[in-house]
Motif scaffolding. Sequence first.
Motif: not given
Length: 304
Positions: A124-125, A226-227, A229-230, A233
């Motif tokens: 996610g980066d 990943p989180s 949240q990710r 997404e």
Amino acid sequence: MRLFKMVMAMVAMAPAVAACGGSSADASSGPNVVASFYPYAFVAEQVAGDHATVTNLTAPGLEPHDLELTPQQVADIQDATVVVYEKGFQPAVDEAVDQSARGLTLDTTTVVPLEDTGAPAEPGDPGEPALSGDPHVWLDPNRLARITEAVAAELSRADAGHAAAYRANAIRLVARLHALDRDYREGLADCERTQFVTSHAAFGYLAQRYGLQMIAISGLSPDAEPSPQRLSELAALVRQDAITTIFSEVLASPALADTLAREVGVSTAVLDPIEGLPDADSQQNYLTIMRANLAALRQANGCR
Ligand code: ZN
């Protein structure tokens, strides 16, 4: 006269061969190549043919990111005629090469510099390049062809008597890699989708070369997770782009890929980053796995 010279040369070589002894007490007298992980071991074996012995520091089934070395392996690096490794990918190997290697060393990043492929270092980066660039150069057959030529050059320096054989072996492998490259270009030229979802961000060079867009669940290393949240997404992205398949790997856990696929209701398949063979008895090699990867990508993306 010619024969006499050859005999004298062999006599002169004998003490040097004996001095190498130690760990790899193989009877073979050719150069001893140490490769830091599978794709480079494959290249070294293909180029060496019957004239040199190749040792892979990353055992089958192990994942090469963050490899730890045994004292025996450090000794193998020390005694190697040629070490083939990728600076920045496996810090323990870098350190052992810097401190111990006595023979020739080939850092593949001097042949194929690492680039920022846009692959996220952390999940996610996007756009945040890893310190030394994306390490997964072997997934571009063209880059691996350049590395093949460099391996042949180093082996020829180490063992000039077999230079012609190393050169011929390298030419054969390079031709196969170029054929693979052509098949990827043709096979991925006309598809319904260009996006593909992978477990870790290993396919940046491949995506770049063949006009695809990689969406990675993890970062450049499989353990960069990943989180939640990710993950949501990603689920939204998969739905939005009508992606059919979430790809998992052979050596890293498929748990995240399975979770995502289940959440969105799509299937999973294997896209192998070829960081190692699953086991010592595997009948697969770099070329056969790359062809399986191409078939999987064509299937997932609706290619004609
Ligand atoms: Zn990787």
